[in-house]
Write a protein that holds these residues in place. Structure first.
Motif, PDB file in Angstrom:
ATOM      1  N   ASN A   1      -7.653 -29.881  16.624  1.00 33.41           N
ATOM      2  CA  ASN A   1      -8.415 -28.977  17.486  1.00 33.41           C
ATOM      3  C   ASN A   1      -9.273 -28.065  16.620  1.00 33.41           C
ATOM      4  O   ASN A   1      -8.781 -27.475  15.659  1.00 33.41           O
ATOM      5  CB  ASN A   1      -7.480 -28.131  18.347  1.00 33.41           C
ATOM      6  CG  ASN A   1      -6.885 -28.901  19.497  1.00 33.41           C
ATOM      7  OD1 ASN A   1      -6.125 -29.842  19.287  1.00 33.41           O
ATOM      8  ND2 ASN A   1      -7.215 -28.508  20.714  1.00 33.41           N
TER       9      ASN A   1
ATOM     10  N   GLU B   1     -10.348 -26.048  22.702  1.00 36.07           N
ATOM     11  CA  GLU B   1      -9.895 -27.286  23.345  1.00 36.07           C
ATOM     12  C   GLU B   1     -10.577 -28.508  22.720  1.00 36.07           C
ATOM     13  O   GLU B   1     -10.031 -29.611  22.739  1.00 36.07           O
ATOM     14  CB  GLU B   1     -10.176 -27.240  24.844  1.00 36.07           C
ATOM     15  CG  GLU B   1      -9.280 -26.279  25.609  1.00 36.07           C
ATOM     16  CD  GLU B   1      -7.811 -26.660  25.513  1.00 36.07           C
ATOM     17  OE1 GLU B   1      -7.496 -27.864  25.578  1.00 36.07           O
ATOM     18  OE2 GLU B   1      -6.981 -25.742  25.365  1.00 36.07           O
ATOM     19  N   GLU B   2     -11.782 -28.285  22.184  1.00 37.63           N
ATOM     20  CA  GLU B   2     -12.507 -29.394  21.542  1.00 37.63           C
ATOM     21  C   GLU B   2     -11.687 -29.941  20.387  1.00 37.63           C
ATOM     22  O   GLU B   2     -11.161 -29.184  19.568  1.00 37.63           O
ATOM     23  CB  GLU B   2     -13.861 -28.885  21.032  1.00 37.63           C
ATOM     24  CG  GLU B   2     -14.704 -29.963  20.366  1.00 37.63           C
ATOM     25  CD  GLU B   2     -15.967 -29.385  19.736  1.00 37.63           C
ATOM     26  OE1 GLU B   2     -16.722 -30.178  19.153  1.00 37.63           O
ATOM     27  OE2 GLU B   2     -16.173 -28.158  19.816  1.00 37.63           O
ATOM     28  N   HIS B   3     -11.594 -31.266  20.315  1.00 37.99           N
ATOM     29  CA  HIS B   3     -10.755 -31.860  19.283  1.00 37.99           C
ATOM     30  C   HIS B   3     -11.330 -33.189  18.817  1.00 37.99           C
ATOM     31  O   HIS B   3     -12.261 -33.735  19.421  1.00 37.99           O
ATOM     32  CB  HIS B   3      -9.322 -32.054  19.803  1.00 37.99           C
ATOM     33  CG  HIS B   3      -9.226 -32.985  20.975  1.00 37.99           C
ATOM     34  ND1 HIS B   3      -9.310 -32.551  22.284  1.00 37.99           N
ATOM     35  CD2 HIS B   3      -9.057 -34.337  21.039  1.00 37.99           C
ATOM     36  CE1 HIS B   3      -9.188 -33.573  23.099  1.00 37.99           C
ATOM     37  NE2 HIS B   3      -9.044 -34.677  22.368  1.00 37.99           N
TER      38      HIS B   3
END
Length: 255
Positions: free
Chosen positions: A25, A39-41
């Motif tokens: 993440n 939340e971006e991963h």
């Protein structure tokens, strides 16, 4: 909360993230201060891991395991034996360790590394952990023949690629009782526990900072256990520390 901080390259940019299982993440902010886990991963196997920090120096401690002192038939030191590796020796997980053409006896030394969180000078042992971001694996690569020839350690310890660290920084772990192993071509060559350290993490942070300022991202390599020995071109060497991870590198011919 236990966090594994990862530094990696994605879209040709150096990025920071938090490892969660097999994904990373992304982080917004400063890993040495306020940070937000997004939340971006991205999948771990889709990135190239970098050294988890970029130290201005590596401060190394010699003869700091009881088992290593017994192995070498040496008296226990009264205080830590300290030397430096330059920032130019930094290496990364999966990176090649170059065997210098002028050396004929290249050794591994698997070690626990302390990563510094904030500027530290004249820090007490009682306050030491306030200055620690976390811990990672390290290999104090040494041209043993040059070290012994010179009588001091700078040249034998300082070649480019001689300070691999990684694969990430574990921020919440008790460093006082961790199994540590080093493998050459998947064969165990070193096996010990950090409860064999002569001088522990708090003592080392206090001792080093009586001498020099440590900056965010600097590392202290805490010493190596018994079983040090040679590496050859083509060998795959791995340092594995309980609760942290596994740092792997390959030996190649150097200049």
């Amino acid at each position: 909360m236990s966090v594994k901080l990862v530094r990696f390259k994605s879209n040709n940019q150096d990025q920071w993230g938090v490892l969660k299982g097999n994904r990373i993440n992304f982080i917004k902010g400063d890993i040495f201060g306020a940070r937000q886990i997004l939340e971006e991963h991205i999948a771990l196997d889709k990135v190239k891991l970098l050294a988890p920090c970029t130290p201005s120096k590596g401060v190394c401690i010699g003869l700091n395991y009881f088992d290593h002192a017994r192995e070498m038939n040496l008296e226990l030191p009264e205080e830590p034996l300290m030397f430096l590796k330059p920032s130019s020796s930094l290496n990364y997980p999966g990176g090649n360790i170059e065997y210098p053409a002028i050396s004929h006896n290249l050794h591994y030394e698997g070690e626990l590394a302390i990563v510094i969180k904030k500027e530290a000078y004249h820090v007490s042992a009682e306050a030491a952990f306030d200055y620690v971001l976390g811990y990672t694996c390290a290999n104090d690569v040494t041209a043993r023949d040059l070290q012994l020839k010179d009588g001091q350690w700078t040249r034998g310890k300082s070649f480019n690629t001689f300070m691999p660290i990684g694969p990430w920084i574990e921020t919440d772990i008790d460093p006082n009782s961790l199994n540590i192993k080093l493998y050459v071509n998947d064969e165990v060559r070193q096996s010990s526990n950090t409860n064999n350290l002569i001088f522990g993490v708090a003592q080392l942070v206090a001792y080093v900072t009586q001498v020099m300022t440590l900056y965010p991202g600097d590392v202290i390599l805490t010493g190596t256990p018994s079983g040090v020995g040679p590496m050859q071109v083509g060998d795959k060497v791995a340092v594995e520390i309980e609760g942290i991870g596994r740092l792997e590198n390959t030996i190649v011919s150097g200049k």
